[in-house]
Design a protein around this motif. Structure first.
Motif, PDB file in Angstrom:
ATOM      1  N   LYS A 160       0.906  -0.984  -0.061  1.00 10.10           N
ATOM      2  CA  LYS A 160       0.320  -0.185   0.113  1.00 10.10           C
ATOM      3  C   LYS A 160       1.289   1.443  -0.120  1.00 10.10           C
ATOM      4  O   LYS A 160       2.426   1.164   0.551  1.00 10.10           O
ATOM      5  CB  LYS A 160      -0.807   0.031   1.167  1.00 10.10           C
ATOM      6  N   VAL A 163       0.840   3.230   5.016  1.00  6.37           N
ATOM      7  CA  VAL A 163      -0.068   1.775   5.667  1.00  6.37           C
ATOM      8  C   VAL A 163       0.348   2.041   7.421  1.00  6.37           C
ATOM      9  O   VAL A 163       1.018   1.992   7.683  1.00  6.37           O
ATOM     10  CB  VAL A 163       0.501   0.380   5.581  1.00  6.37           C
ATOM     11  N   GLU A 169      -7.407  -5.151   6.850  1.00 11.88           N
ATOM     12  CA  GLU A 169      -7.159  -4.092   6.162  1.00 11.88           C
ATOM     13  C   GLU A 169      -8.497  -3.231   6.296  1.00 11.88           C
ATOM     14  O   GLU A 169      -9.195  -3.530   6.303  1.00 11.88           O
ATOM     15  CB  GLU A 169      -6.456  -3.217   4.912  1.00 11.88           C
ATOM     16  N   THR A 171      -4.190   3.274   4.184  1.00 17.88           N
ATOM     17  CA  THR A 171      -4.659   2.174   4.784  1.00 17.88           C
ATOM     18  C   THR A 171      -4.390   2.269   6.296  1.00 17.88           C
ATOM     19  O   THR A 171      -2.631   2.395   6.322  1.00 17.88           O
ATOM     20  CB  THR A 171      -4.287   1.050   3.217  1.00 17.88           C
TER      21      THR A 171
END
Length: 373
Positions: free
Chosen positions: A236, A239, A311, A361
């Motif tokens: 991602k 994150v 997530e 995320t």
């Protein structure tokens, strides 16, 4: 009267002289081709190149020579297309830049850092500390630990390189005690100063070979040893793990844990309505009863027994622990020290990154732990 000269006779060269001359010609041709065609820098110029991997590719300019001319600096080429950010960073030998703004030094932070299992030869550490009494003490303690680690006989302990910066502005708060830091009236000035420190640290140390940037606060004292590869495995752009704090529960007199970082959140209509009524210099803050935003906080999404891989999308992020693809920062996402859509510092960074097309995320069940004062 001049006498005419007779015919000139040349002495025949010996075979050894011819062989030596041929070898010398081949060497000169090879040297010219190798230094010019491949883009490499000549040996004479390499002597001027900085040895530090994140330093500018040339050493500081020297004073002009006696003839008034200064030799040109070397030219270094970087192929940015070869820099990858993948879900398997160890296999692809991706370089990690760990950035830590530090006001106090905690031994547990350093011990945890050294225990990270990501190959240390791929990790550069960089710190920024204030120029005050507390910052001086933290710098001295940090330098002592750096010297100990970098002189270790164990190659696996030593990091690729370590950089220490000192802030050129006075911190807005004289005390770094937790209670003082988190007073609502101190937040705008404190977080603006933090944003400036983060930007100085980032823009000074982000190198051309950096794949990932791990923001790790100096009071994060416990993480899984596999923190970097665990976060990167999600592939991602941004994150964030969930930050908690261990403490002795007064009701049970046993070790327990409680939420700490409230800046990882999903936005809400109530927060947006508050922002619409604010003046241009006002900011939204999270975790204060006087400013009810009714956002969904990731810290309350943690569920015992649930997968650490879960997530959730985030609209705001904290900076206690945060892994960012370097290309996000290279695109221009930084930490606003000013109200940006009524957000500042790390939360403003998440909004700025989103405006640039990058999403954040969160991992509600993957935990790191903050120092408990």
């Amino acid at each position: 009267m001049a006498r005419p000269l007779g015919p000139v006779r040349l002495k025949k060269a010996s075979p050894l002289t011819i062989i030596l001359g041929g070898v010398l010609c081949i060497f000169v041709i090879y040297f010219l081709v190798a230094s010019g065609g491949s883009g490499a820098v000549s040996a004479a110029r390499n002597a001027n190149a900085a040895s530090h991997p994140l330093s500018p590719p040339t050493s500081p300019f020297r004073k002009a020579a006696a003839n008034g001319k200064t030799p040109p600096p070397p030219v270094t080429r970087y192929n940015m297309n070869s820099v990858t950010t993948t879900s398997n960073p160890i296999e692809n030998k991706e370089h990690i830049l760990v950035l830590t703004p530090m006001a106090r030094f905690y031994q547990q932070y350093w011990d945890n850092l050294v225990k990270l299992s990501y190959p240390h030869e791929l990790i550069t550490l960089a710190f920024i500390l204030p120029k005050n009494k507390e910052g001086n003490a933290a710098t001295a303690a940090l330098q002592a630990q750096i010297a100990k680690t970098q002189k270790s006989s164990d190659d696996k302990e030593r990091f690729k390189s370590v950089i220490i910066l000192r802030q050129d502005v006075e911190p807005p708060l004289q005390s770094q005690d937790e209670a003082e830091r988190h007073k609502m009236e101190n937040q705008k000035a404190r977080r603006a100063a933090m944003a400036k420190a983060r930007n100085s640290l980032l823009f000074t140390t982000l190198g051309p070979s950096t794949s990932w940037v791990l923001w790790l606060d100096s009071d994060i004292v416990e993480t899984p040893p596999t923190l970097i590869q665990d976060l990167a495995s999600h592939d991602k752009a941004i994150v964030a793990p969930n930050c908690f704090q261990r403490y002795i529960n007064p009701d049970t007199n046993k070790l327990d844990e409680r939420p700490y970082d409230y800046n990882n959140w999903q936005d809400s209509p109530a927060a947006q309505d508050l922002a619409n009524k604010m003046g241009p210099e006002d900011i939204l803050l999270e975790g204060y009863a006087d400013m009810a935003t009714y956002r969904s906080l990731m810290t309350y999404m943690a569920k015992p027994g649930e997968s650490e891989q879960q997530e959730v999308p985030l609209d705001g992020v904290g900076g206690t622990a945060l892994l960012v693809k370097a290309e996000v920062h290279r695109d221009g996402a930084m930490f606003p020290a000013f109200p940006f859509y009524h957000l500042i510092e790390t939360e403003g960074f998440a909004r700025m990154a989103k405006r640039l097309g990058w999403s954040a995320t969160g991992l509600p069940n993957y935990k790191v732990y903050h120092y408990n004062e």
